[in-house]
Design a protein around this motif. Sequence first.
Motif, PDB file in Angstrom:
ATOM      1  N   SER A 140       8.992   4.631 -11.644  1.00 34.25           N
ATOM      2  CA  SER A 140       7.803   4.761 -10.807  1.00 34.25           C
ATOM      3  C   SER A 140       6.620   3.994 -11.393  1.00 34.25           C
ATOM      4  O   SER A 140       5.816   3.432 -10.643  1.00 34.25           O
ATOM      5  CB  SER A 140       7.451   6.229 -10.590  1.00 34.25           C
ATOM      6  N   LEU A 141       6.509   3.925 -12.706  1.00 31.39           N
ATOM      7  CA  LEU A 141       5.460   3.106 -13.319  1.00 31.39           C
ATOM      8  C   LEU A 141       5.669   1.618 -13.013  1.00 31.39           C
ATOM      9  O   LEU A 141       4.717   0.900 -12.723  1.00 31.39           O
ATOM     10  CB  LEU A 141       5.433   3.320 -14.835  1.00 31.39           C
ATOM     11  N   ILE A 142       6.907   1.180 -13.092  1.00 33.36           N
ATOM     12  CA  ILE A 142       7.212  -0.229 -12.787  1.00 33.36           C
ATOM     13  C   ILE A 142       6.907  -0.528 -11.323  1.00 33.36           C
ATOM     14  O   ILE A 142       6.274  -1.536 -10.992  1.00 33.36           O
ATOM     15  CB  ILE A 142       8.679  -0.540 -13.146  1.00 33.36           C
ATOM     16  N   LEU A 168       0.828  -1.204   0.000  1.00 36.78           N
ATOM     17  CA  LEU A 168       0.000   0.000   0.000  1.00 36.78           C
ATOM     18  C   LEU A 168       0.864   1.257   0.000  1.00 36.78           C
ATOM     19  O   LEU A 168       0.580   2.206  -0.746  1.00 36.78           O
ATOM     20  CB  LEU A 168      -0.934  -0.007   1.208  1.00 36.78           C
ATOM     21  N   LEU A 169       1.925   1.263   0.791  1.00 44.60           N
ATOM     22  CA  LEU A 169       2.850   2.399   0.775  1.00 44.60           C
ATOM     23  C   LEU A 169       3.536   2.530  -0.580  1.00 44.60           C
ATOM     24  O   LEU A 169       3.794   3.644  -1.048  1.00 44.60           O
ATOM     25  CB  LEU A 169       3.894   2.248   1.874  1.00 44.60           C
ATOM     26  N   GLY A 170       3.840   1.393  -1.215  1.00 43.05           N
ATOM     27  CA  GLY A 170       4.437   1.440  -2.552  1.00 43.05           C
ATOM     28  C   GLY A 170       3.499   2.048  -3.568  1.00 43.05           C
ATOM     29  O   GLY A 170       3.917   2.860  -4.406  1.00 43.05           O
ATOM     30  N   VAL A 171       2.216   1.670  -3.512  1.00 41.91           N
ATOM     31  CA  VAL A 171       1.233   2.240  -4.440  1.00 41.91           C
ATOM     32  C   VAL A 171       1.080   3.736  -4.206  1.00 41.91           C
ATOM     33  O   VAL A 171       1.083   4.528  -5.152  1.00 41.91           O
ATOM     34  CB  VAL A 171      -0.129   1.509  -4.301  1.00 41.91           C
ATOM     35  N   ILE A 172       0.974   4.136  -2.945  1.00 39.63           N
ATOM     36  CA  ILE A 172       0.801   5.559  -2.636  1.00 39.63           C
ATOM     37  C   ILE A 172       2.058   6.344  -3.005  1.00 39.63           C
ATOM     38  O   ILE A 172       1.976   7.409  -3.636  1.00 39.63           O
ATOM     39  CB  ILE A 172       0.448   5.744  -1.150  1.00 39.63           C
ATOM     40  N   GLY A 173       3.229   5.830  -2.643  1.00 39.68           N
ATOM     41  CA  GLY A 173       4.474   6.539  -2.932  1.00 39.68           C
ATOM     42  C   GLY A 173       4.744   6.681  -4.415  1.00 39.68           C
ATOM     43  O   GLY A 173       5.104   7.772  -4.886  1.00 39.68           O
ATOM     44  N   THR A 174       4.584   5.603  -5.161  1.00 44.58           N
ATOM     45  CA  THR A 174       4.832   5.702  -6.602  1.00 44.58           C
ATOM     46  C   THR A 174       3.745   6.512  -7.293  1.00 44.58           C
ATOM     47  O   THR A 174       4.016   7.168  -8.301  1.00 44.58           O
ATOM     48  CB  THR A 174       4.943   4.310  -7.239  1.00 44.58           C
ATOM     49  N   GLY A 175       2.529   6.498  -6.744  1.00 43.52           N
ATOM     50  CA  GLY A 175       1.475   7.353  -7.296  1.00 43.52           C
ATOM     51  C   GLY A 175       1.804   8.826  -7.112  1.00 43.52           C
ATOM     52  O   GLY A 175       1.578   9.651  -8.006  1.00 43.52           O
ATOM     53  N   TRP A 218       3.940  -3.211  -9.921  1.00 45.84           N
ATOM     54  CA  TRP A 218       4.268  -4.351  -9.071  1.00 45.84           C
ATOM     55  C   TRP A 218       3.663  -4.212  -7.675  1.00 45.84           C
ATOM     56  O   TRP A 218       3.230  -5.203  -7.080  1.00 45.84           O
ATOM     57  CB  TRP A 218       5.776  -4.560  -9.010  1.00 45.84           C
ATOM     58  N   SER A 219       3.613  -3.006  -7.149  1.00 47.11           N
ATOM     59  CA  SER A 219       2.982  -2.813  -5.843  1.00 47.11           C
ATOM     60  C   SER A 219       1.489  -3.075  -5.918  1.00 47.11           C
ATOM     61  O   SER A 219       0.907  -3.697  -5.021  1.00 47.11           O
ATOM     62  CB  SER A 219       3.229  -1.389  -5.338  1.00 47.11           C
ATOM     63  N   LEU A 220       0.856  -2.609  -6.981  1.00 49.52           N
ATOM     64  CA  LEU A 220      -0.573  -2.855  -7.161  1.00 49.52           C
ATOM     65  C   LEU A 220      -0.857  -4.343  -7.353  1.00 49.52           C
ATOM     66  O   LEU A 220      -1.836  -4.872  -6.807  1.00 49.52           O
ATOM     67  CB  LEU A 220      -1.090  -2.049  -8.350  1.00 49.52           C
ATOM     68  N   LEU A 221      -0.009  -5.027  -8.082  1.00 54.05           N
ATOM     69  CA  LEU A 221      -0.179  -6.465  -8.272  1.00 54.05           C
ATOM     70  C   LEU A 221       0.001  -7.211  -6.952  1.00 54.05           C
ATOM     71  O   LEU A 221      -0.774  -8.123  -6.643  1.00 54.05           O
ATOM     72  CB  LEU A 221       0.814  -6.986  -9.311  1.00 54.05           C
ATOM     73  N   GLY A 222       0.991  -6.829  -6.164  1.00 53.87           N
ATOM     74  CA  GLY A 222       1.179  -7.458  -4.858  1.00 53.87           C
ATOM     75  C   GLY A 222       0.018  -7.196  -3.919  1.00 53.87           C
ATOM     76  O   GLY A 222      -0.421  -8.080  -3.178  1.00 53.87           O
ATOM     77  N   LEU A 223      -0.516  -5.977  -3.949  1.00 54.81           N
ATOM     78  CA  LEU A 223      -1.671  -5.649  -3.114  1.00 54.81           C
ATOM     79  C   LEU A 223      -2.896  -6.451  -3.542  1.00 54.81           C
ATOM     80  O   LEU A 223      -3.636  -6.956  -2.679  1.00 54.81           O
ATOM     81  CB  LEU A 223      -1.945  -4.148  -3.196  1.00 54.81           C
ATOM     82  N   CYS A 224      -3.106  -6.597  -4.831  1.00 56.51           N
ATOM     83  CA  CYS A 224      -4.225  -7.426  -5.318  1.00 56.51           C
ATOM     84  C   CYS A 224      -4.042  -8.878  -4.893  1.00 56.51           C
ATOM     85  O   CYS A 224      -5.007  -9.542  -4.489  1.00 56.51           O
ATOM     86  CB  CYS A 224      -4.330  -7.352  -6.842  1.00 56.51           C
ATOM     87  N   PHE A 225      -2.826  -9.376  -4.968  1.00 55.13           N
ATOM     88  CA  PHE A 225      -2.571 -10.764  -4.578  1.00 55.13           C
ATOM     89  C   PHE A 225      -2.888 -10.998  -3.108  1.00 55.13           C
ATOM     90  O   PHE A 225      -3.579 -11.950  -2.753  1.00 55.13           O
ATOM     91  CB  PHE A 225      -1.111 -11.127  -4.864  1.00 55.13           C
ATOM     92  N   VAL A 226      -2.390 -10.115  -2.260  1.00 50.70           N
ATOM     93  CA  VAL A 226      -2.616 -10.287  -0.826  1.00 50.70           C
ATOM     94  C   VAL A 226      -4.085 -10.087  -0.478  1.00 50.70           C
ATOM     95  O   VAL A 226      -4.638 -10.773   0.373  1.00 50.70           O
ATOM     96  CB  VAL A 226      -1.711  -9.316  -0.032  1.00 50.70           C
ATOM     97  N   TRP A 227      -4.749  -9.186  -1.168  1.00 53.68           N
ATOM     98  CA  TRP A 227      -6.144  -8.897  -0.860  1.00 53.68           C
ATOM     99  C   TRP A 227      -7.078  -9.987  -1.385  1.00 53.68           C
ATOM    100  O   TRP A 227      -8.028 -10.390  -0.715  1.00 53.68           O
ATOM    101  CB  TRP A 227      -6.499  -7.543  -1.443  1.00 53.68           C
TER     102      TRP A 227
END
Length: 119
Positions: free
Chosen positions: A45-47, A20-27, A51-60
């Motif tokens: 930052s796009l990469i 979540l911090l990765g998604v917010i920070g890179t956003g 990857w942060s969004l994919l990891g968040l989807c996986f965990v969620w």
Amino acid sequence: MINGFRRWGYRLRFLAPLFLLGVIGTGVVLGLGTLNNWTEWMYPSLIGFMWSLLGLCFVWWFQPPGPNAVLLTTAWGRFKAKLGKLFVVLKCWVFIVMLFGTIGLTVRFVMLWQQGVPL
């Protein structure tokens, strides 16, 4: 495969705040990079965002379901259970497609970044 995803999703749930911090920070970096024309930070930052969004989807998405004894006692409950199983299979396939898409975009973005092509 679904049980394996659930097992790994349960084991990696402690990484959800990091994703979540990765998604917010890179956003934030993407937003600032767009406003300030920081082309050198856009590809990394796009990469990181992907990857942060994919990891968040996986965990969620892949957490083990909680017990629900009432679910199978009625016809409506059995229908909801079958529909839930269908959605779990669909989430699994959508995640696999997202994973391959993220890998492909990562390779493409790294190649464009190394060539110095502005975004």
